[in-house]
Design a protein around this motif. Structure first.
Motif, PDB file in Angstrom:
ATOM      1  N   ARG A 282       0.836  -1.212   0.000  1.00  0.00           N
ATOM      2  CA  ARG A 282       0.000   0.000   0.000  1.00  0.00           C
ATOM      3  C   ARG A 282       0.865   1.254   0.000  1.00  0.00           C
ATOM      4  N   LEU A 283       1.952   1.225   0.773  1.00  0.00           N
ATOM      5  CA  LEU A 283       2.860   2.370   0.791  1.00  0.00           C
ATOM      6  C   LEU A 283       3.532   2.530  -0.570  1.00  0.00           C
ATOM      7  N   THR A 284       3.908   1.415  -1.181  1.00  0.00           N
ATOM      8  CA  THR A 284       4.567   1.453  -2.488  1.00  0.00           C
ATOM      9  C   THR A 284       3.652   2.076  -3.534  1.00  0.00           C
ATOM     10  N   ALA A 285       2.372   1.686  -3.518  1.00  0.00           N
ATOM     11  CA  ALA A 285       1.418   2.224  -4.487  1.00  0.00           C
ATOM     12  C   ALA A 285       1.262   3.733  -4.331  1.00  0.00           C
ATOM     13  N   SER A 286       1.272   4.217  -3.104  1.00  0.00           N
ATOM     14  CA  SER A 286       1.137   5.654  -2.875  1.00  0.00           C
ATOM     15  C   SER A 286       2.387   6.405  -3.310  1.00  0.00           C
ATOM     16  N   LEU A 287       3.573   5.822  -3.062  1.00  0.00           N
ATOM     17  CA  LEU A 287       4.822   6.469  -3.451  1.00  0.00           C
ATOM     18  C   LEU A 287       4.936   6.580  -4.971  1.00  0.00           C
ATOM     19  N   ARG A 288       4.335   5.650  -5.721  1.00  0.00           N
ATOM     20  CA  ARG A 288       4.391   5.707  -7.184  1.00  0.00           C
ATOM     21  C   ARG A 288       3.623   6.912  -7.730  1.00  0.00           C
ATOM     22  N   GLU A 289       2.800   7.548  -6.887  1.00  0.00           N
ATOM     23  CA  GLU A 289       2.025   8.716  -7.309  1.00  0.00           C
ATOM     24  C   GLU A 289       2.740  10.039  -7.025  1.00  0.00           C
ATOM     25  N   LEU A 290       3.984   9.976  -6.567  1.00  0.00           N
ATOM     26  CA  LEU A 290       4.716  11.224  -6.321  1.00  0.00           C
ATOM     27  C   LEU A 290       4.774  12.048  -7.605  1.00  0.00           C
ATOM     28  N   PRO A 291       4.523  13.371  -7.514  1.00  0.00           N
ATOM     29  CA  PRO A 291       4.456  14.228  -8.711  1.00  0.00           C
ATOM     30  C   PRO A 291       5.840  14.576  -9.252  1.00  0.00           C
ATOM     31  N   ALA A 292       6.539  13.602  -9.825  1.00  0.00           N
ATOM     32  CA  ALA A 292       7.869  13.818 -10.377  1.00  0.00           C
ATOM     33  C   ALA A 292       8.134  12.792 -11.449  1.00  0.00           C
ATOM     34  N   SER A 293       8.921  13.175 -12.446  1.00  0.00           N
ATOM     35  CA  SER A 293       9.288  12.227 -13.502  1.00  0.00           C
ATOM     36  C   SER A 293      10.321  11.237 -13.006  1.00  0.00           C
ATOM     37  N   ASP A 294      11.274  11.711 -12.204  1.00  0.00           N
ATOM     38  CA  ASP A 294      12.262  10.845 -11.560  1.00  0.00           C
ATOM     39  C   ASP A 294      12.612  11.456 -10.222  1.00  0.00           C
ATOM     40  N   LEU A 332      16.779  13.244  -2.418  1.00  0.00           N
ATOM     41  CA  LEU A 332      18.160  13.156  -2.889  1.00  0.00           C
ATOM     42  C   LEU A 332      18.279  13.501  -4.372  1.00  0.00           C
ATOM     43  N   TRP A 333      17.215  13.218  -5.106  1.00  0.00           N
ATOM     44  CA  TRP A 333      17.223  13.431  -6.561  1.00  0.00           C
ATOM     45  C   TRP A 333      15.827  13.873  -6.965  1.00  0.00           C
ATOM     46  N   LEU A 334      15.727  14.857  -7.863  1.00  0.00           N
ATOM     47  CA  LEU A 334      14.406  15.323  -8.273  1.00  0.00           C
ATOM     48  C   LEU A 334      14.479  15.885  -9.690  1.00  0.00           C
ATOM     49  N   ASN A 335      13.726  15.248 -10.592  1.00  0.00           N
ATOM     50  CA  ASN A 335      13.581  15.729 -11.971  1.00  0.00           C
ATOM     51  C   ASN A 335      14.921  16.059 -12.621  1.00  0.00           C
ATOM     52  N   GLY A 336      15.830  15.108 -12.579  1.00  0.00           N
ATOM     53  CA  GLY A 336      17.104  15.266 -13.258  1.00  0.00           C
ATOM     54  C   GLY A 336      18.195  15.942 -12.453  1.00  0.00           C
ATOM     55  N   GLU A 337      17.910  16.355 -11.229  1.00  0.00           N
ATOM     56  CA  GLU A 337      18.912  17.045 -10.417  1.00  0.00           C
ATOM     57  C   GLU A 337      19.336  16.191  -9.230  1.00  0.00           C
ATOM     58  N   ASP A 338      20.638  16.074  -9.051  1.00  0.00           N
ATOM     59  CA  ASP A 338      21.199  15.456  -7.852  1.00  0.00           C
ATOM     60  C   ASP A 338      21.246  16.536  -6.781  1.00  0.00           C
ATOM     61  N   ARG A 348      15.104  20.693   2.097  1.00  0.00           N
ATOM     62  CA  ARG A 348      13.837  20.636   2.829  1.00  0.00           C
ATOM     63  C   ARG A 348      12.765  21.452   2.099  1.00  0.00           C
ATOM     64  N   ALA A 349      13.124  22.612   1.570  1.00  0.00           N
ATOM     65  CA  ALA A 349      12.158  23.427   0.832  1.00  0.00           C
ATOM     66  C   ALA A 349      11.695  22.704  -0.428  1.00  0.00           C
ATOM     67  N   ARG A 350      12.626  22.054  -1.144  1.00  0.00           N
ATOM     68  CA  ARG A 350      12.245  21.285  -2.341  1.00  0.00           C
ATOM     69  C   ARG A 350      11.315  20.137  -1.947  1.00  0.00           C
ATOM     70  N   LEU A 351      11.634  19.498  -0.816  1.00  0.00           N
ATOM     71  CA  LEU A 351      10.811  18.369  -0.370  1.00  0.00           C
ATOM     72  C   LEU A 351       9.407  18.828   0.003  1.00  0.00           C
ATOM     73  N   GLU A 352       9.287  19.965   0.664  1.00  0.00           N
ATOM     74  CA  GLU A 352       7.967  20.473   1.046  1.00  0.00           C
ATOM     75  C   GLU A 352       7.126  20.793  -0.184  1.00  0.00           C
ATOM     76  N   ASP A 353       7.758  21.341  -1.225  1.00  0.00           N
ATOM     77  CA  ASP A 353       7.032  21.592  -2.476  1.00  0.00           C
ATOM     78  C   ASP A 353       6.566  20.280  -3.107  1.00  0.00           C
ATOM     79  N   LEU A 354       7.447  19.287  -3.101  1.00  0.00           N
ATOM     80  CA  LEU A 354       7.107  17.989  -3.681  1.00  0.00           C
ATOM     81  C   LEU A 354       5.942  17.349  -2.951  1.00  0.00           C
ATOM     82  N   MET A 355       5.921  17.479  -1.617  1.00  0.00           N
ATOM     83  CA  MET A 355       4.941  16.768  -0.797  1.00  0.00           C
ATOM     84  C   MET A 355       3.651  17.553  -0.572  1.00  0.00           C
ATOM     85  N   ALA A 356       3.542  18.746  -1.160  1.00  0.00           N
ATOM     86  CA  ALA A 356       2.405  19.623  -0.862  1.00  0.00           C
ATOM     87  C   ALA A 356       1.061  18.965  -1.184  1.00  0.00           C
ATOM     88  N   ALA A 357       0.986  18.220  -2.281  1.00  0.00           N
ATOM     89  CA  ALA A 357      -0.289  17.630  -2.689  1.00  0.00           C
ATOM     90  C   ALA A 357      -0.352  16.133  -2.451  1.00  0.00           C
TER      91      ALA A 357
END
Length: 876
Positions: A282-294, A332-338, A348-357
């Motif tokens: 169930r956790l895996t299925a939810s993580l697959r919905e993260l709003p990011a290409s990679d 650690l990695w988001l949309n092509g950026e290490d 932390r700011a990038r993570l908060e934006d990612l997790m907002a929705a």
């Protein structure tokens, strides 16, 4: 001593370097002399991070590269590849070697000290034989070590470097992880040489993301391997953390896990590489919905109890139906950026934006916008395991780092020793393995569990010897557990333990042995519970402090008022009227009842020539208490005790015996043991010390709860044959240099012949940084005034010059407290001064017990500004 062939031995070093480009010292650079051969270790980030060991032999530094660094575990034999000899001047080198030069990258002076061989003066012969046995005297490495050559000469000779089996061996201690900092600058992070086509990460305070996104691997496992391994936190104590340098997050009690997603494919695995996607579908299925290409996120799988608290045990029993969550605390990695090189706060700011929705069961880790003094009580109140303190500006590094610190919510409890379990190690039959402990109840002593950690080998031996003399035939606990190996003892001894929480069945969870309590009897030991008023204060957000180390509450005025609560007939400072008993009753500002301090044997003469008595000393400290208590509160002390007067031998002690039950104390972990220090939180404690004839007080330069963060830089000017005249000349030079650096400094007499100069600091400094700053200033003074001043510790080697002592700038070192009396005829005290008084006309001996009132009437408390001044050391 330099041998005739030293220059020839340095040719290889010289031919590998261009000294117009590299900051490394040339072979002909002068090096400071020392009375013992030196050793250093450089933390060198070249093609890969390694440690360079260097021993001074024959006037050069014979060098070995140790890929994994030293280990205190004698069973860990580390490869050491012999490299070219280095000049003696390299022992002080630290800096960045240009990328295109030999050995390019950061080289930090990670360790420095002296050594001798076993037997002495055999270094050259042992090197030739291929077996060096040395005793190291360093800041981090001590005791005996071996270097053994495994391959003959020719090419790069390979050796093994390992710890000998002695009292300094510590198999469970990772010195490179626990002490990553430079002993010269305090720097921790390093940068290696830039590889072709790869951008060097910018300094940590600068955003260092690549300008253009990189293409993520199509395979999520390859993406995960690119950012592997996960960063780990180090267990710490609150004094290593400060609100100005750290942010706080909740510490969750669950499984560590990392999730990688790219091209709609994913990997979800544990820190040890185990696949978790099936078990936590169930956790895996939810993580697959993260709003990011990679994306790669780091977090914790938890199970929540009925109160919403994470509980590891619930993850073991999935049939109970506990709610599961994945708590994300880093990206650690988001949309092509290490993102690993970015500062913590930007990640932390990038993570908060990612997790907002993002919706449950995936959630963002909770961040605490509270000071540490409220964050820890909040963690305790809400039943968390603790908090994680994350250093601002720190990157994400795949190692156990001091940039992430675990602060567990740990409670304290007195326990009665009811028995022990013998150690299972057959080679240590004279030691205990664990203590069986209890508390008193209505029916007798109740078992509350066993304590298996927190001991040194010496502790285990002494406890075995102590307890074997009190063996009992039957169990001494009314609810004794069935354990055939338990050796029961009579309930005679009380111990102090720390633990995380009480279990449902009344047992201690994660108890850690702290030491024996000589001031407690078993009958007084009951299970401790917080008082209702303490709980109310915690709910309002105020600090809940331990009973023996509460926060500072005394003001100068309150302390003065408390000190005046004396009975009639007590003697004023300097009076010669004999008396045998004086009672002083002081209202304790941090306790619930008054403490009565009784002066005994007040007519005992402590200073024979001047006739000053114990009552004179008692009266002096009563008078000076309003000034001295604010300085000493929450600060560990050492004491010089003179029970028979200064003409008889005295005693130097860190831990006083016979401490009364009402007295506040500080329990402090020293390098090899835990000690309970008297905590001078009000005048009554000061007067109790005076009644013990403990009138010379030496204080730490840091205070609880931030014992790892010094409040001052200390310079001790110890005069030689030039006397006070040289002290004045050196002190003025030091004052001018500190002024030029924009730092205020404050002098005080040592109470004897010398002078102390203190530089007050704002919170957040480390001992490594203050030691490096003090050493640099001492070297500057030696270079400018070498005819009258030296940093040479050996008295025989000083040549009558003043000693520039910067050695008090280390954890656990002490300096005599202001206004403290010294064991010198006339009872002089350590007197705070104004810089205008530091001249050739000043006589330090005029500041003594009988002139205190006159001094204070003339200038007031000159030490008070030291406590108010907060400043930051400049970067060098």
């Amino acid at each position: 001593m330099k041998t005739p062939d030293a220059n020839a031995r340095l040719r290889r070093y010289q031919t590998k370097r261009d000294f117009h480009l590299t900051p490394e010292p040339a072979p002909d650079a002068e090096a400071p002399l020392s009375d013992a051969p030196v050793f250093v270790i450089h933390k060198h980030d070249a093609t890969r991070l390694h440690y360079d060991l260097r021993l001074e032999i024959g006037g050069v530094l014979v060098s070995w590269a140790i890929p994994k660094g030293p280990s205190f575990d004698p069973s860990q034999k580390r490869l050491a590849v012999q490299t070219e000899d280095h000049p003696r001047s390299y022992a002080d080198f630290e800096g960045h070697i240009p990328d295109d030069q030999y050995g390019g990258g950061d080289s930090l002076l990670w360790e420095s000290g002296t050594f001798e061989t076993v037997p002495p003066n055999q270094a050259t012969a042992q090197l030739a034989r291929g077996h060096l046995e040395v005793v190291l005297h360093g800041a981090k490495l001590q005791g005996r070590w071996h270097l053994i050559r495994t391959r003959p000469r020719g090419g790069k000779a390979q050796w093994l470097f390992f710890k000998a089996k002695d009292d300094f061996a510590r198999p469970d201690y990772d010195v490179t992880a626990e002490r990553p900092e430079s002993v010269k600058s305090g720097q921790v992070a390093t940068q290696g040489p830039r590889k072709p086509g790869v951008l060097r990460p910018k300094p940590l305070v600068v955003k260092a993301a690549p300008k253009r996104p990189r293409k993520a691997p199509a395979n999520p496992r390859q993406l995960l391997e690119r950012v592997w391994p996960p960063m780990l936190a180090r267990l710490a104590v609150p004094d290593e953390v400060h609100d100005d340098t750290h942010d706080y997050e909740v510490k969750y009690d669950g499984f560590r896990a990392v999730f990688a997603l790219t091209h709609d494919k994913f990997v979800f695995q544990s820190r040890r590489g185990n696949d978790l996607s099936g078990r936590f579908a169930r956790l895996t299925a939810s993580l697959r919905e993260l709003p990011a290409s990679d994306v790669v996120v780091d977090g914790e799988i938890v199970a929540l109890d009925a109160k919403g608290r994470s509980r590891f045990q619930l993850l073991q029993n999935t049939e109970e139906g506990a709610e599961q969550r994945f708590i994300v605390f880093d990206v650690l990695w988001l949309n092509g950026e290490d993102l690993r090189a970015l500062p913590y706060e930007e990640r932390r700011a990038r993570l908060e934006d990612l997790m907002a929705a993002v919706e449950l069961p995936v959630q963002l880790s909770e961040r605490l916008d509270l000071p540490l003094s409220r964050a820890l009580p909040e963690a305790r109140r809400r039943g968390w395991e603790g908090i994680i303190a994350k250093r601002r500006g720190a990157p994400y590094t795949g190692t156990r780092s001091g940039d992430w610190l675990k602060l567990k919510v740990v409670a304290g409890q007195e326990v009665v020793i009811l028995g022990y379990l013998p150690i299972k190690n057959a080679r240590a039959k004279s030691e205990i393995g664990a203590l069986r402990v209890g508390v008193r109840g209505k029916e007798g002593f109740h078992d509350v569990g066993k304590v298996g950690t927190g001991y040194t080998s010496r502790d285990r031996q002494e406890l075995r010897w102590l307890l074997d003399a009190t063996r009992a035939k039957k169990p001494t606990a009314v609810d004794a557990p069935a354990h055939p190996d338990t050796v029961w003892v009579k309930p005679k001894y009380v111990a102090q333990v720390q633990f995380t929480e009480w279990t449902r069945d009344g047992r201690l969870r994660h108890p850690v042995f702290q030491g024996l309590r000589s001031d407690k009897v078993p009958e007084d030991v009951v299970r401790e519970s917080p008082a209702p008023t303490e709980g109310a204060r915690a709910r309002k957000g105020t600090r809940r402090a331990p009973v023996q180390a509460s926060a500072r509450t005394a003001t100068h005025a309150a302390a003065r008022q408390a000190a005046k609560k004396t009975t009639t007939g007590s003697k004023t400072t300097g009076s010669k009227k004999p008396a045998t008993k004086t009672t002083t009753k002081v209202s304790k500002l941090s306790a619930t009842r008054d403490a009565e301090v009784v002066l005994t044997h007040g007519d005992r003469v402590l200073f024979p020539k001047s006739g000053l008595t114990k009552e004179d000393v008692f009266g002096y400290y009563r008078e000076v208490a309003p000034l001295l208590v604010p300085v000493l509160t929450d600060r560990p002390l050492a004491h010089q005790q003179w029970p028979a007067g200064i003409a008889a031998p005295g005693f130097f002690r860190h831990e006083m015996s016979g401490i009364p039950a009402w007295m506040p104390t500080l329990t402090v972990r020293h390098e090899d043991k835990t000690l309970r220090h008297v905590n001078v939180k009000d005048a009554s404690v000061l007067l109790w010390l005076a009644n013990q004839s403990a009138f010379t007080l030496h204080m730490w330069v840091s205070h609880a709860p931030r014992l790892a963060q010094p409040d001052f830089v200390v310079f001790d000017l110890d005069p030689g044959t030039g006397g006070w005249k040289d002290v004045v000349k050196v002190a003025k030079r030091l004052h001018a240099r500190l002024d030029a650096l924009g730092l205020k400094s404050f002098p005080k007499t040592s109470g004897k012949r010398g002078l102390h100069v203190l530089v007050p600091l704002a919170p957040g400094h480390t001992y490594a940084r203050t030691q490096a700053f003090a050493n640099a200033r001492a070297v500057e003074l030696e270079e400018a005034l070498g005819d009258i001043a030296t940093t040479e510790r050996s008295i025989d080697q000083r040549g009558g010059r003043l000693y520039l002592d910067a050695g008090q700038n280390a954890r656990g070192k002490t300096v005599v407290a202001p206004y403290s009396l010294r064991a010198v005829e006339g009872a002089p005290f350590s007197a705070p001064l104004d810089w205008s008084e530091v001249n050739g006309r000043l006589d330090p001996h005029r500041f003594r017990l009988e002139t205190l009132k006159k001094r204070l009437d003339a200038v007031g408390d000159l030490f008070a500004p030291v406590l108010r001044t907060k400043q930051t050391l400049p970067k060098e």
